[in-house]
Design a protein around this motif. Sequence first.
Motif, short mmCIF file in Angstrom:
data_model
loop_
_atom_site.label_atom_id
_atom_site.label_comp_id
_atom_site.label_asym_id
_atom_site.label_seq_id
_atom_site.Cartn_x
_atom_site.Cartn_y
_atom_site.Cartn_z
N ARG A 91 0.83 -1.21 0.00
CA ARG A 91 0.00 0.00 0.00
C ARG A 91 0.86 1.26 0.00
O ARG A 91 0.58 2.22 -0.71
CB ARG A 91 -0.91 0.01 1.24
CG ARG A 91 -2.16 -0.79 1.12
CD ARG A 91 -3.15 -0.44 2.25
NE ARG A 91 -4.18 -1.46 2.35
CZ ARG A 91 -4.09 -2.57 3.07
NH1 ARG A 91 -2.99 -2.79 3.78
NH2 ARG A 91 -5.07 -3.44 3.09
N GLY A 122 -6.44 3.57 -8.19
CA GLY A 122 -6.86 2.76 -7.06
C GLY A 122 -7.10 1.31 -7.42
O GLY A 122 -6.81 0.41 -6.62
N TRP A 123 -7.63 1.05 -8.60
CA TRP A 123 -7.90 -0.35 -8.99
C TRP A 123 -6.61 -1.16 -9.07
O TRP A 123 -6.62 -2.37 -8.81
CB TRP A 123 -8.65 -0.41 -10.32
CG TRP A 123 -7.90 0.13 -11.52
CD1 TRP A 123 -8.04 1.36 -12.08
CD2 TRP A 123 -6.90 -0.55 -12.29
NE1 TRP A 123 -7.19 1.51 -13.15
CE2 TRP A 123 -6.48 0.34 -13.30
CE3 TRP A 123 -6.31 -1.81 -12.22
CZ2 TRP A 123 -5.50 0.01 -14.24
CZ3 TRP A 123 -5.34 -2.14 -13.16
CH2 TRP A 123 -4.94 -1.24 -14.15
N THR A 157 -3.92 -0.67 -7.13
CA THR A 157 -3.58 -1.01 -5.75
C THR A 157 -4.40 -2.19 -5.26
O THR A 157 -3.88 -3.11 -4.61
CB THR A 157 -3.82 0.21 -4.83
OG1 THR A 157 -3.10 1.33 -5.33
CG2 THR A 157 -3.38 -0.09 -3.40
N ASP A 158 -5.69 -2.18 -5.57
CA ASP A 158 -6.55 -3.29 -5.16
C ASP A 158 -6.09 -4.61 -5.79
O ASP A 158 -6.09 -5.67 -5.15
CB ASP A 158 -8.00 -3.01 -5.56
CG ASP A 158 -8.61 -1.84 -4.79
OD1 ASP A 158 -8.08 -1.51 -3.71
OD2 ASP A 158 -9.61 -1.27 -5.28
N LEU A 206 -3.01 -5.95 -3.91
CA LEU A 206 -3.29 -6.55 -2.61
C LEU A 206 -3.98 -7.90 -2.77
O LEU A 206 -3.70 -8.85 -2.01
CB LEU A 206 -4.15 -5.60 -1.78
CG LEU A 206 -3.44 -4.29 -1.38
CD1 LEU A 206 -4.43 -3.31 -0.77
CD2 LEU A 206 -2.30 -4.57 -0.41
N ASP A 207 -4.87 -8.00 -3.75
CA ASP A 207 -5.53 -9.28 -3.99
C ASP A 207 -4.51 -10.34 -4.42
O ASP A 207 -4.55 -11.49 -3.96
CB ASP A 207 -6.61 -9.11 -5.07
CG ASP A 207 -7.37 -10.39 -5.33
OD1 ASP A 207 -8.03 -10.90 -4.41
OD2 ASP A 207 -7.29 -10.90 -6.47
#
Length: 435
Positions: free
Chosen positions: A15, A25-26, A28-29, A32-33
Motif C-alpha cells: 500500500r 486505485g484499482w 492497488t486493489d 493486494l488481492d
Amino acid sequence: MTVETKLALTGEDVRSYSATTGEAGWLTDLRLDALSKVDSLPMPKPDKTKIDKWNFTEFPVHAVESTVYENLSELPDDAKSLVDADNQKNIYVQHNNTPAYLSLSDELKEQGVILTDIFTASREHSDLVKKYYMTDGVKADEHRLTAFHAALMNGGVFVYVPKNVEVKQPIQVLFLHDDAQASLFNHVIVVAEANSAVTYVENYLSTVPHAEGLANIISEVFTGDNAVVTYGAVDVLAEGFTTYVNRRGIAGRDSRIDWALGLMNDSNTISDNLTHLVGNGSRCDMKSVVVGRGAQKQNFTSEIVHWGLDTEGHILKHGVMKDSASSIFNGIGKIEKGATRSNAVQESRVLMLSEKARGDANPILLIDEDDVTAGHAASVGRVDPLQLFYLMSRGISKQEAERLVIHGFLEPVVSKLPIEGVKKQLTEVIERKVR
C-alpha cells in the motif's frame, strides 16, 4: 510438495509503495488481492527444469530511486550506443525503477498514440489500462510468480495505437539496470487497435557485473482486427539475477504478431513466450536466439495456440551453449478443436561448443483438429566440421571460422531487429559470449 514462500513485503508495504507511485486505485486493489494469493498458488513447472531451489522471492529492496535524464546525450555510453539520438523521436527510458526519459513525436500525439510509463498510464488512461492489465493476457492468479509480479510491479510501459494509425518509426524502450540491488518487476502492455501497425523494440541492459535482485517481467501484446505488431527485444541481464520473463500475445482477426527475441541474459532464466491466435486468419512468427555460458541454467518455452480458422504459426529457435551451461528449448504448436485449416510449423536447433554444455530441443505438436497442416524439426549437435574445413581451406583460422559459423547460425533472428543500434548490440553481445 508445497514450497514455502518468504515474502519480502507485507500488505502495508505494498500500500505504501502504491501511494508513492500515484497509480490508480484499482491497481492497488489488484496488487493486494494478488499478494493475498501468492502462498496458495503453485509454482510454474517448466518442462525438464527443477526450479524448487531457485530464489524467486527474496531480494534486497523493492524499488530504488535513480537519476533522470534531460536528454539522450546524458545516457551512459553503453546505453547511448543503442539509441540514434538525432533521429529517434519515440523513446522511453527507465533507469532501474525510475521513469527517466520520454519522447513522443507531436504527429503521433495528435493521432492519439500513447507512450508512457505504466504508473502514469494507470492514472491518465485508467479505463484503457484496466481493460488490458492482467485480464485476457497474463492473469495474476495463473501461478505464484504471476501473482508475485502483480503484487510487486515496480516499472514498465504502456503503448497504445488507435484504429487506422500506422506508426512508421519503431518505438524504442530502454530498461537500464546499473544498481546491483535493484529488482525489475516490469510490466509492458502494447495495444494495436484495428487496422493499425507498430514496431516496438525493447532493451534490457545491465551495466553492473553482478545483480543481487530479481527480475520478474511480464509483457502483454494485443492486436485488433487486421493490426500488426512487431515486437523486438534484446535481454542482457547480469549474472546473479533469478529471471522470470513472460511475453504473451493475443491476436485478433487477420492480425499479426511477430516476435524477434535475443535472449542473452547471464542469469539463470525461465522464459515463456506464448501467443494465442484467437481471430480467424491471424498469424504469428516467433523467432528467438539464445547464447548460454558459464554454469547458467535456462528454460525457454515458445508456444503458439491456434483457436481461429486459417491461422498460421511459425516458431524458430536457435541456441548456442558453451562452458557448462545447460538449456531446455520447448517449442509447442497447439491446434484447438475447430481451428480448421491452421498451420503450425516449428524448428529448434542447438549448437554446443564444449563437452560439458547441454542443450535439449523438444518440439511438441498438440492437435485436436483434422483439417490442418503441422510440422517440426529439431537438432542438437556441434559445429559442423565440414563447414569449418571449408572456411579454413580459404585461409581463415579455426577460431575465426567457428565465429563465422555461429554468427550465420544466429543470423535469422539478428537480421529481424529493426533498429541498427540494437542489432549491433545483439551482434556484439553474441561476439562477447561465444569468445
